[in-house]
Scaffold this motif. Structure first.
Motif, PDB file in Angstrom:
ATOM      1  N   ASP A 132     -16.328 -17.497   1.836  1.00 37.86           N
ATOM      2  CA  ASP A 132     -16.528 -16.219   1.159  1.00 37.86           C
ATOM      3  C   ASP A 132     -16.850 -16.489  -0.311  1.00 37.86           C
ATOM      4  N   ASP A 133     -18.026 -16.046  -0.774  1.00 37.97           N
ATOM      5  CA  ASP A 133     -18.434 -16.309  -2.160  1.00 37.97           C
ATOM      6  C   ASP A 133     -17.816 -15.353  -3.167  1.00 37.97           C
ATOM      7  N   GLY A 134     -17.011 -14.400  -2.699  1.00 34.16           N
ATOM      8  CA  GLY A 134     -16.310 -13.492  -3.600  1.00 34.16           C
ATOM      9  C   GLY A 134     -17.084 -12.235  -3.968  1.00 34.16           C
ATOM     10  N   MET A 135     -18.349 -12.162  -3.590  1.00 31.18           N
ATOM     11  CA  MET A 135     -19.171 -11.012  -3.991  1.00 31.18           C
ATOM     12  C   MET A 135     -18.646  -9.693  -3.407  1.00 31.18           C
ATOM     13  N   ALA A 136     -18.347  -9.681  -2.110  1.00 34.24           N
ATOM     14  CA  ALA A 136     -17.853  -8.446  -1.486  1.00 34.24           C
ATOM     15  C   ALA A 136     -16.509  -8.050  -2.070  1.00 34.24           C
ATOM     16  N   GLN A 137     -15.680  -9.034  -2.381  1.00 37.10           N
ATOM     17  CA  GLN A 137     -14.381  -8.739  -2.990  1.00 37.10           C
ATOM     18  C   GLN A 137     -14.575  -8.108  -4.369  1.00 37.10           C
ATOM     19  N   LEU A 138     -15.504  -8.659  -5.153  1.00 36.33           N
ATOM     20  CA  LEU A 138     -15.776  -8.095  -6.472  1.00 36.33           C
ATOM     21  C   LEU A 138     -16.293  -6.663  -6.343  1.00 36.33           C
ATOM     22  N   CYS A 139     -17.179  -6.441  -5.369  1.00 34.82           N
ATOM     23  CA  CYS A 139     -17.695  -5.087  -5.142  1.00 34.82           C
ATOM     24  C   CYS A 139     -16.549  -4.122  -4.821  1.00 34.82           C
ATOM     25  N   THR A 140     -15.618  -4.555  -4.000  1.00 34.28           N
ATOM     26  CA  THR A 140     -14.471  -3.723  -3.658  1.00 34.28           C
ATOM     27  C   THR A 140     -13.656  -3.393  -4.899  1.00 34.28           C
ATOM     28  N   MET A 141     -13.408  -4.394  -5.727  1.00 36.30           N
ATOM     29  CA  MET A 141     -12.599  -4.192  -6.924  1.00 36.30           C
ATOM     30  C   MET A 141     -13.280  -3.263  -7.922  1.00 36.30           C
ATOM     31  N   VAL A 142     -14.554  -3.510  -8.200  1.00 36.38           N
ATOM     32  CA  VAL A 142     -15.278  -2.695  -9.167  1.00 36.38           C
ATOM     33  C   VAL A 142     -15.407  -1.255  -8.658  1.00 36.38           C
ATOM     34  N   GLY A 143     -15.718  -1.102  -7.385  1.00 40.05           N
ATOM     35  CA  GLY A 143     -15.846   0.238  -6.808  1.00 40.05           C
ATOM     36  C   GLY A 143     -14.536   0.992  -6.832  1.00 40.05           C
ATOM     37  N   ALA A 144     -13.449   0.312  -6.469  1.00 42.31           N
ATOM     38  CA  ALA A 144     -12.136   0.969  -6.471  1.00 42.31           C
ATOM     39  C   ALA A 144     -11.740   1.373  -7.881  1.00 42.31           C
ATOM     40  N   ALA A 160     -13.757   2.067 -10.412  1.00 38.69           N
ATOM     41  CA  ALA A 160     -14.588   3.204 -10.833  1.00 38.69           C
ATOM     42  C   ALA A 160     -14.079   4.505 -10.216  1.00 38.69           C
ATOM     43  N   LEU A 161     -13.745   4.479  -8.940  1.00 35.06           N
ATOM     44  CA  LEU A 161     -13.221   5.677  -8.271  1.00 35.06           C
ATOM     45  C   LEU A 161     -11.867   6.084  -8.846  1.00 35.06           C
ATOM     46  N   ALA A 162     -11.022   5.103  -9.136  1.00 32.74           N
ATOM     47  CA  ALA A 162      -9.700   5.399  -9.690  1.00 32.74           C
ATOM     48  C   ALA A 162      -9.823   6.027 -11.076  1.00 32.74           C
ATOM     49  N   ARG A 163     -10.778   5.543 -11.872  1.00 32.08           N
ATOM     50  CA  ARG A 163     -10.981   6.126 -13.198  1.00 32.08           C
ATOM     51  C   ARG A 163     -11.521   7.552 -13.085  1.00 32.08           C
ATOM     52  N   ALA A 164     -12.388   7.768 -12.124  1.00 31.16           N
ATOM     53  CA  ALA A 164     -12.978   9.101 -11.945  1.00 31.16           C
ATOM     54  C   ALA A 164     -11.967  10.123 -11.444  1.00 31.16           C
ATOM     55  N   THR A 165     -10.903   9.667 -10.793  1.00 28.13           N
ATOM     56  CA  THR A 165      -9.912  10.579 -10.223  1.00 28.13           C
ATOM     57  C   THR A 165      -8.562  10.508 -10.943  1.00 28.13           C
ATOM     58  N   ARG A 166      -8.555   9.867 -12.112  1.00 28.61           N
ATOM     59  CA  ARG A 166      -7.307   9.735 -12.879  1.00 28.61           C
ATOM     60  C   ARG A 166      -6.661  11.109 -13.067  1.00 28.61           C
ATOM     61  N   GLY A 167      -5.346  11.172 -12.902  1.00 27.81           N
ATOM     62  CA  GLY A 167      -4.633  12.445 -13.015  1.00 27.81           C
ATOM     63  C   GLY A 167      -4.303  13.041 -11.659  1.00 27.81           C
ATOM     64  N   ASN A 168      -4.912  12.492 -10.611  1.00 28.03           N
ATOM     65  CA  ASN A 168      -4.630  12.936  -9.246  1.00 28.03           C
ATOM     66  C   ASN A 168      -4.007  11.757  -8.493  1.00 28.03           C
ATOM     67  N   PRO A 169      -3.066  12.004  -7.590  1.00 30.90           N
ATOM     68  CA  PRO A 169      -2.432  10.901  -6.846  1.00 30.90           C
ATOM     69  C   PRO A 169      -3.425   9.985  -6.129  1.00 30.90           C
TER      70      PRO A 169
END
Length: 198
Positions: free
Chosen positions: A147-159, A161-170
């Motif tokens: 595993d070259d780590g690319m998919a893992q990085l995509c998961t981390m960056v995407g998560a 970004a989504l967490a920042r966009a939904t900050r304030g909600n559980p």
């Protein structure tokens, strides 16, 4: 007021780049030159003496962010005396933390600049080599076996970004936890294949 010495001018330039790197990651590259210079404690006129354009400053700010050894995870950068898996786990935990979600200005430049570079193809073309090398470097820290780590990085960056966009909600913290679980469950960031029963 007297002329600024070369040493002082260089120090001022470095301060502007450091401030810009932080502000751009936190608020986007649409931050005005006036606001940026005010935060740096300098005049707008000083900007034009130091930089040919705002695009030049964005280039330098991106490069600075990737060179910063403590950007988002100082502990994870240490390979824990050669223990790659321990360093990888630490990187995942710190990256997908509430602190990182809430401190974009001090955070990873991969996530910090992704949206702006996606919207500004001209700037993306100028900064492409630095950004791509930064992406590859961070993915390599996550690599395991084949595993070259690319998919893992995509998961981390995407998560993140989504967490920042939904900050304030559980759901914000749920997203971070879901990504942490997915990336650490099997030790490789790869979930076991799901078999359909229908």
């Amino acid at each position: 007021m007297g002329r600024v010495s070369k040493a002082q001018a260089q120090e001022n330039r470095q301060r502007v780049v450091a401030v810009a790197s932080r502000m751009f990651r936190e608020k986007g590259t649409a931050v005005s030159v006036a606001d940026l210079m005010k935060t740096a404690g300098l005049t707008r006129g000083g900007f034009h003496k130091q930089f040919a354009s705002k695009e030049d400053l964005v280039d330098e700010a991106i490069a600075y962010a990737f060179e910063d050894p403590v950007a988002h995870s100082p502990v994870a950068l240490e390979e824990h005396a050669g223990e790659h898996e321990t360093a990888r786990q630490t990187l995942i935990e710190q990256y997908l933390s509430i602190w990182h979600r809430d401190h974009a200005g001090d955070g990873c430049p991969v996530s910090g600049f992704a949206a702006d570079l996606g919207r500004e193809p001209g700037q993306a073309a100028r900064s492409q080599d630095v950004y791509i090398n930064g992406v590859r470097s961070r993915a390599a820290r996550l690599a395991t076996g084949d595993d070259d780590g690319m998919a893992q990085l995509c998961t981390m960056v995407g998560a993140l970004a989504l967490a920042r966009a939904t900050r304030g909600n559980p759901i914000s913290e749920e997203l971070l936890q879901a990504a942490r679980t997915a990336l650490t469950k099997s030790g490789s960031g790869q979930s076991e294949p799901q078999h359909r029963t229908d």
